[in-house]
Write a protein that holds these residues in place. Structure first.
Motif, PDB file in Angstrom:
ATOM      1  N   MET A  46       0.820  -1.217   0.000  1.00 51.21           N
ATOM      2  CA  MET A  46       0.000   0.000   0.000  1.00 51.21           C
ATOM      3  C   MET A  46       0.852   1.265   0.000  1.00 51.21           C
ATOM      4  O   MET A  46       0.471   2.289   0.584  1.00 51.21           O
ATOM      5  N   ASN A  47       2.014   1.157  -0.657  1.00 50.54           N
ATOM      6  CA  ASN A  47       2.820   2.346  -0.972  1.00 50.54           C
ATOM      7  C   ASN A  47       3.551   3.032   0.183  1.00 50.54           C
ATOM      8  O   ASN A  47       4.035   4.143   0.006  1.00 50.54           O
ATOM      9  N   CYS A  62       8.590  -3.467   5.773  1.00 51.82           N
ATOM     10  CA  CYS A  62       7.755  -2.272   5.635  1.00 51.82           C
ATOM     11  C   CYS A  62       7.306  -1.760   7.009  1.00 51.82           C
ATOM     12  O   CYS A  62       6.900  -2.553   7.858  1.00 51.82           O
ATOM     13  N   LEU A  64       4.632  -0.177   7.688  1.00 52.06           N
ATOM     14  CA  LEU A  64       3.175  -0.120   7.880  1.00 52.06           C
ATOM     15  C   LEU A  64       2.544  -1.460   8.254  1.00 52.06           C
ATOM     16  O   LEU A  64       1.889  -1.568   9.286  1.00 52.06           O
ATOM     17  N   SER A  67       5.261  -6.173   5.530  1.00 54.76           N
ATOM     18  CA  SER A  67       5.652  -6.983   4.367  1.00 54.76           C
ATOM     19  C   SER A  67       7.167  -6.975   4.288  1.00 54.76           C
ATOM     20  O   SER A  67       7.813  -6.009   4.699  1.00 54.76           O
TER      21      SER A  67
HETATM   22  S1  FES Z   1       2.106  -0.734   2.991  1.00 53.73           S
HETATM   23 FE1  FES Z   1       1.280  -2.553   3.832  1.00 53.73          FE
HETATM   24  S2  FES Z   1       3.003  -3.817   4.088  1.00 53.73           S
HETATM   25 FE2  FES Z   1       3.795  -2.031   3.219  1.00 53.73          FE
END
Ligand code: FES
Length: 130
Positions: A46-47, A62, A64, A67
């Protein structure tokens, strides 16, 4: 092919990451044991900006949803972790919101990261911007 200078070697010490931009392209530079790799600095989920995440060896995590991507290939090696909101079990509206959010996020596909060729000239790091 067009290689452009994006940073100096001393700006990306071994084991570190650096965000650079060239035009509209956001690039994550990573120094793994003295070798520089360049991948997109936008998470394939999701960027989120990966340079704000963590680096473990050749893996960037990541910030957020956690991932994981191999910076040497750009491949997605671990899917996102969708966690619940702390304290949601005590607030029904928050729990409902969390469940709705999870339904929206769960089917979002996580893509591999675009990679960029890197060339070192003296102390300069050059990246091939497609
Ligand atoms: S934006 Fe969701 S894992 Fe990177």
């Amino acid at each position: 092919m067009s290689f452009v200078e994006v940073a100096k070697m001393d700006e990306v010490p071994e084991g570190s990451m650096k965000h650079v931009e060239e035009g509209d392209t956001e690039i994550l530079l990573v120094n793994v044991e003295g070798k520089i790799y360049a991948v997109s600095d936008r998470c394939g989920h999701m960027n989120a900006r990966l340079s704000m995440g963590r680096l473990q060896g050749t893996t960037v995590i990541c910030p957020l949803h956690a991932s994981q991507f191999d910076v040497t290939t750009g491949k997605n090696i671990k899917e996102p972790v969708l966690t619940s909101i702390p304290g949601e079990e005590k607030v029904p509206a928050l729990k409902k919101y969390s469940e709705r959010l999870e339904k929206i996020i769960a089917p979002v596909k996580t893509y591999d990261l675009p990679t960029f060729q890197v060339k070192i000239e003296g102390e300069n790091i050059l990246v091939n911007i497609h």
